[in-house]
Design an enzyme around this catalytic site. Structure first.
Site, short mmCIF file in Angstrom:
data_model
loop_
_atom_site.label_atom_id
_atom_site.label_comp_id
_atom_site.label_asym_id
_atom_site.label_seq_id
_atom_site.Cartn_x
_atom_site.Cartn_y
_atom_site.Cartn_z
N CYS A 114 0.82 -1.22 0.00
CA CYS A 114 0.00 0.00 0.00
C CYS A 114 0.85 1.27 0.00
CB CYS A 114 -0.94 -0.02 1.19
SG CYS A 114 -2.11 -1.37 1.09
N HIS A 255 -3.66 7.07 1.90
CA HIS A 255 -3.99 5.74 1.40
C HIS A 255 -5.38 5.37 1.92
CE1 HIS A 255 -3.92 1.58 0.43
NE2 HIS A 255 -3.84 1.19 1.70
N ASN A 285 -10.07 -0.46 -0.99
CA ASN A 285 -8.60 -0.37 -0.93
C ASN A 285 -8.02 -0.95 -2.23
OD1 ASN A 285 -5.89 -0.61 -0.38
ND2 ASN A 285 -6.16 -1.56 1.64
O1 UT7 Z 1 -3.95 -1.32 3.32
C1 UT7 Z 1 -3.04 -2.04 4.06
C2 UT7 Z 1 -3.18 -1.77 5.48
N1 UT7 Z 1 -4.41 -2.32 5.97
C3 UT7 Z 1 -5.15 -1.66 6.83
O2 UT7 Z 1 -4.82 -0.55 7.17
C4 UT7 Z 1 -6.36 -2.35 7.38
C5 UT7 Z 1 -6.41 -2.20 8.86
N2 UT7 Z 1 -7.51 -2.91 9.51
C6 UT7 Z 1 -8.80 -2.56 9.35
O3 UT7 Z 1 -9.12 -1.69 8.56
C7 UT7 Z 1 -9.83 -3.21 10.24
O4 UT7 Z 1 -9.18 -3.95 11.24
C8 UT7 Z 1 -10.82 -4.15 9.50
C9 UT7 Z 1 -11.78 -3.31 8.68
C10 UT7 Z 1 -10.06 -5.11 8.61
C11 UT7 Z 1 -11.65 -4.91 10.51
O5 UT7 Z 1 -12.31 -4.02 11.39
P1 UT7 Z 1 -12.23 -4.21 12.98
O6 UT7 Z 1 -13.05 -3.15 13.57
O7 UT7 Z 1 -10.79 -4.28 13.36
O8 UT7 Z 1 -12.96 -5.60 13.17
P2 UT7 Z 1 -12.40 -6.94 13.83
O9 UT7 Z 1 -11.46 -7.61 12.89
O10 UT7 Z 1 -11.95 -6.65 15.23
O11 UT7 Z 1 -13.73 -7.76 13.91
C12 UT7 Z 1 -14.82 -7.36 14.74
C13 UT7 Z 1 -15.92 -8.39 14.60
C14 UT7 Z 1 -15.44 -9.83 14.75
O12 UT7 Z 1 -16.45 -10.58 15.41
P3 UT7 Z 1 -16.32 -10.93 16.96
O13 UT7 Z 1 -15.02 -11.67 17.09
O14 UT7 Z 1 -16.29 -9.59 17.66
O15 UT7 Z 1 -17.53 -11.74 17.22
C15 UT7 Z 1 -15.34 -10.29 13.33
O16 UT7 Z 1 -15.49 -11.68 13.20
O17 UT7 Z 1 -16.50 -8.28 13.30
C16 UT7 Z 1 -16.46 -9.57 12.67
N3 UT7 Z 1 -16.27 -9.39 11.24
C17 UT7 Z 1 -17.28 -9.16 10.38
N4 UT7 Z 1 -18.60 -9.06 10.57
C18 UT7 Z 1 -19.36 -8.80 9.49
C19 UT7 Z 1 -15.11 -9.37 10.55
N5 UT7 Z 1 -15.35 -9.15 9.25
C20 UT7 Z 1 -16.70 -9.01 9.13
C21 UT7 Z 1 -17.54 -8.76 8.03
N6 UT7 Z 1 -18.86 -8.65 8.27
N7 UT7 Z 1 -17.08 -8.59 6.78
#
Ligand code: UT7
Length: 334
Positions: A114, A255, A285
């Site tokens: 990225c 980004h 992204n």
């Molecule tokens: O470009 C390269 C660099 N990358 C980045 O900068 C990305 C950085 N990370 C992020 O943007 C975020 O961490 C994500 C958007 C990928 C995820 O968001 P989050 O707020 O960190 O969510 P999480 O991974 O902590 O997941 C929260 C909950 C989980 O459920 P539990 O364990 O709380 O029951 C996940 O299983 O949301 C669940 N979950 C989803 N639910 C519905 C994860 N993906 C999804 C989904 N739809 N697509």
């Protein structure tokens, strides 16, 4: 002798026609439009159905040449930032060179995920600053759909396909063009964001396919924590060390990985949200393409204007991250 600077004199971009909406993804994995919008800011993304990254890149370069009124054979170097090259070799830069018929250019790829566009931009600027070259094209292009696992709801909602390109030319004005940069990498980030299959560590076998090693893997939460700090740190640092304040910056060009990371960076810099380029809602992204895609769209709309001060900022796999301070010089042609 005054330093000869590199400046961006033209931009171009390409996005494929097919739109993949959050509603479409609801039918593919266990997710909701509401979750995707609130956690990421993404509403839809583009998918390249036929062709590869070099096709995206070549179309962005063709648009750039048209905008500059320049022939392809006038280009001297093509640098392509990508993590989704058409193939291991030849480089995607060679394939773009052939597709646009840049007969007098040489070129190569840069792999910094990225942050790839920023790494490639600063690499390209060196060729101008030494005085050795006058026309360097820098492309950020990724067909992320080719390495996205559409059964993995954590990641498949995030990515899209696109390309953006800029032309670097020399300027004698010491206050114009690419004024400063901070680039960093930290390979300990490999554990949280990688694609391990297909390289010399894990050459392709049935097992690597079964283990889904040819798809992007991301521990989103872990990356989020470092990205939100890393991108803001270098963005604040570059503004401060140039004697500026957030309010002196006309555009933050971040980004586009997550709207929450973008908002946090703008807040730390003291930049109003109206001065932040955001199109993550429409494209998701697109890895190396996000920043040149923003530059091209904002230039095209007339909002990015000559003499504006802008900060480009990125964070991605490696980890890699960085910021670039630019005084914009490309005139808008209505
Ligand atoms: O470009 C390269 C660099 N990358 C980045 O900068 C990305 C950085 N990370 C992020 O943007 C975020 O961490 C994500 C958007 C990928 C995820 O968001 P989050 O707020 O960190 O969510 P999480 O991974 O902590 O997941 C929260 C909950 C989980 O459920 P539990 O364990 O709380 O029951 C996940 O299983 O949301 C669940 N979950 C989803 N639910 C519905 C994860 N993906 C999804 C989904 N739809 N697509």
């Amino acid at each position: 002798m005054p330093k000869r600077r590199a400046t961006i004199t033209a931009v171009g971009h390409y996005v494929p026609e097919k739109v993949l909406t959050n509603r479409d993804l609801e039918k593919m994995v266990d997710t909701t439009d509401e979750w995707i919008r609130t956690r990421t800011g993404i509403e839809e993304r583009r998918i390249l159905e036929q062709g590869a990254t070099s096709d995206l890149g070549a179309k962005a370069v063709a648009a750039l040449l048209k905008n500059r009124g320049m022939r392809a054979d006038e280009v001297e170097i093509i640098i392509v930032a990508t993590v989704t090259p058409d193939m291991f070799f030849p480089s995607t830069a060679c394939l773009v060179q052939e597709k646009v018929q840049a007969k007098n250019a040489w070129g190569f790829d840069v792999s910094a995920a990225c942050s790839g566009f920023l790494f490639a931009l600063i690499t390209g600027a060196q060729f101008i600053e030494t005085g050795a070259y006058k026309r360097v094209v820098v492309v950020g292009a990724d067909k992320m759909s080719s390495i996205t696992d559409y059964t993995d709801r954590n990641n498949c909602i995030l990515f899209g396909d696109a390309a953006g390109a800029v032309l670097l030319e020399p300027t004698d004005d010491p206050s114009a063009g690419i004024l400063d940069h901070i680039l960093r990498c930290d390979g300990s980030g490999e554990a949280a964001l990688h694609m391990r299959g297909g390289g010399s560590l894990n050459p392709p076998t049935h097992e690597t396919v079964d283990k889904r090693l040819h798809y992007l893997y991301q521990d989103g939460k872990a990356v989020f924590k470092v990205a939100v700090v890393g991108m803001a740190d270098v963005s604040v640092e570059i503004v401060e060390r140039n004697g500026l304040k957030g309010t002196d910056i006309d555009w933050l060009v971040p980004h586009q990985a997550n709207l929450r990371i973008i908002d946090a960076t703008a807040k730390r810099m003291g930049i109003d949200k109206s001065k932040v380029m955001i199109n993550i809602n429409r494209y998701g992204n697109t890895t190396a393409a996000t920043i040149p895609l923003c530059l091209s769209e904002w230039w095209q709309s007339g909002m990015l204007r000559k003499d504006q001060k802008i900060v480009l900022a990125a964070f991605g796999a490696g980890y890699t991250w960085g910021s670039v301070l630019v005084r914009w010089t490309a005139e808008h042609q209505a």
